[in-house]
Design a protein around this motif. Structure first.
Motif, short mmCIF file in Angstrom:
data_model
loop_
_atom_site.label_atom_id
_atom_site.label_comp_id
_atom_site.label_asym_id
_atom_site.label_seq_id
_atom_site.Cartn_x
_atom_site.Cartn_y
_atom_site.Cartn_z
N UNK A 1 99.98 55.79 59.99
CA UNK A 1 100.32 55.90 58.71
C UNK A 1 99.31 56.32 57.77
N UNK A 2 99.56 56.72 56.47
CA UNK A 2 98.45 57.19 55.58
C UNK A 2 98.30 56.16 54.46
N UNK A 3 97.02 55.75 54.10
CA UNK A 3 96.83 54.87 52.96
C UNK A 3 96.10 55.73 51.66
N UNK A 4 96.51 55.63 50.60
CA UNK A 4 96.10 56.28 49.42
C UNK A 4 94.99 55.95 48.91
N UNK A 5 94.72 54.24 49.11
CA UNK A 5 93.52 53.83 48.47
C UNK A 5 92.38 54.03 49.29
N UNK B 1 91.72 42.43 57.13
CA UNK B 1 91.44 43.69 55.91
C UNK B 1 92.51 44.63 56.45
N UNK B 2 92.40 44.92 57.74
CA UNK B 2 93.23 46.01 58.31
C UNK B 2 94.67 45.64 58.19
N UNK B 3 95.12 44.60 58.50
CA UNK B 3 96.64 44.29 58.13
C UNK B 3 96.99 44.43 56.62
N UNK B 4 96.35 44.03 55.77
CA UNK B 4 96.56 44.09 54.51
C UNK B 4 96.74 45.74 54.19
N UNK B 5 95.83 46.34 54.59
CA UNK B 5 95.52 47.70 54.40
C UNK B 5 97.03 48.62 55.02
N UNK B 6 97.53 47.84 56.26
CA UNK B 6 98.54 48.57 57.01
C UNK B 6 99.97 48.38 56.16
N UNK B 7 99.97 47.31 55.42
CA UNK B 7 101.18 46.78 54.88
C UNK B 7 101.37 47.77 53.41
#
Length: 347
Positions: A216-220, A259-265
């Motif tokens: 996935x891609x994360x914009x923050x 932290x990773x799981x929050x970012x993954x969501x």
């Protein structure tokens, strides 16, 4: 530190053994021999030696070897035998071989015992401090990552900030990821949106996704990390990635996992296969991303920051989009693109 090495190296070659499939294939007639056997049956189950075509000599020998044809010396002919009896005989041999292999498999831990004891006694295992330890040599960092991927085979979580992955590392990274996934492990990876704009990275993501990895891609903004089986994590210890910290403290690792799981969501799924194939919907990944953010109302500077591009590059994409949409102003372009995406008339 590179995190494209999550999967680690392969397990190495396994000593060659004769598999059950190989035994069965060796015990079965090939296509030519099968056809000859069927032709004998069509002739009533017997065939004279004189009637066997010279081209079928090898097939005839194979059928006799397997016991499917029995030579009759008195009248110089061959008689077909019921395959069930042959199958029973072969099956008994395979079962016997399987029993022997199972017995040998039970002895493997004992046979490898001296190597296992030496591995457990090695300084890299007994002398490492609990909690956090630091690695300052790139070879040592790579070695530890590869070792972790071998010891912790169930789950790999990786966060990869930055855009394009190093092209020179992608083939090896893919091979390691393939082996990790084929061993039954699962992988989830975070990229920045700019990764969608790099062809080799897109192709790599499409391939590992096909194998079962989820990217996935994360914009923050987010930090680089690798987490193995939620038991150990590797994070940068210097801004330039020249050193790494190995975290084995359970509470700290659990925090990093959270932290990773929050970012993954928060992250966005990507159709990497479509991007790699260059479909009409994703014909120009960079231009498409600029247009998508522009339609959301972001400024040129904000788009450049979000995608990790220079403002000049973003300006060039916007100029091409204005030509495509025949827009005189940036506001008009954003309005028209918003209408194109929602299906509503633009300004």
């Amino acid at each position: 530190m590179t995190t494209d090495d999550l999967a680690g190296p392969g397990t190495g070659p396994v000593p060659a053994v004769r598999t059950t499939s190989e035994v069965l294939n060796a015990a079965l007639p090939d296509e030519v021999a099968r056809e000859l056997y069927l032709s004998v049956l069509r002739e009533g189950g017997r065939i004279r030696t004189a009637d066997v075509d010279a081209r079928d000599a090898v097939a005839l020998e194979r059928l006799v070897e397997l016991g499917l044809l029995v030579p009759q010396v008195l009248d110089a002919s061959y008689s077909a035998v019921d395959p069930r009896g042959v199958a029973d005989r072969i099956g008994a041999g395979v079962r016997s071989m399987g029993a022997r292999l199972m017995a040998e498999a039970e002895r493997l831990p004992e046979l490898m015992g001296d190597l296992t004891r030496a591995y457990d006694a090695a300084p890299c295992r007994n002398d490492r401090p609990a909690g956090v330890r630091y690695l300052t040599d790139m070879e040592e960092i790579r070695h530890e990552i590869e070792r972790f991927s071998q010891e912790y085979r169930n789950e790999g979580l990786t966060a990869q900030p930055g855009g394009a992955r190093p092209v020179a590392l992608l083939p090896d990274s893919f091979d390691r990821a393939r082996r990790y996934l084929e061993r039954g492990g699962s992988m989830r990876t975070l990229y920045e949106p700019a990764a969608r704009l790099d062809g080799p990275t897109v192709d790599y993501a499409a391939e590992v996704t096909r194998l079962g990895c989820v990217v996935r891609v994360l914009a923050v903004p987010f930090k680089r990390m690798l987490i193995f089986d939620r038991l150990v994590a590797v994070i940068p210890a210097a801004a330039d990635g020249s050193s790494a910290a190995v975290v084995e403290d359970p509470a700290t690792v659990a925090f990093l996992v959270d932290v990773f799981e929050q970012q993954w969501q928060q992250a966005e799924g990507v159709n990497w296969a479509a991007l790699s194939a260059g479909s009409a919907e994703s014909a120009s990944p960079a231009q498409d991303q600029v247009g998508r953010l522009l339609a959301q109302g972001l400024t040129q500077r904000a788009i450049a920051s979000r995608l990790g591009l220079s403002e000049r590059t973003v300006a060039a994409h916007i100029a091409r989009l204005r030509e495509m949409y025949d827009a005189e102003t940036l506001f008009q372009l954003g309005w028209q693109m918003r209408g194109a995406r929602t299906g509503e008339p633009g300004a």
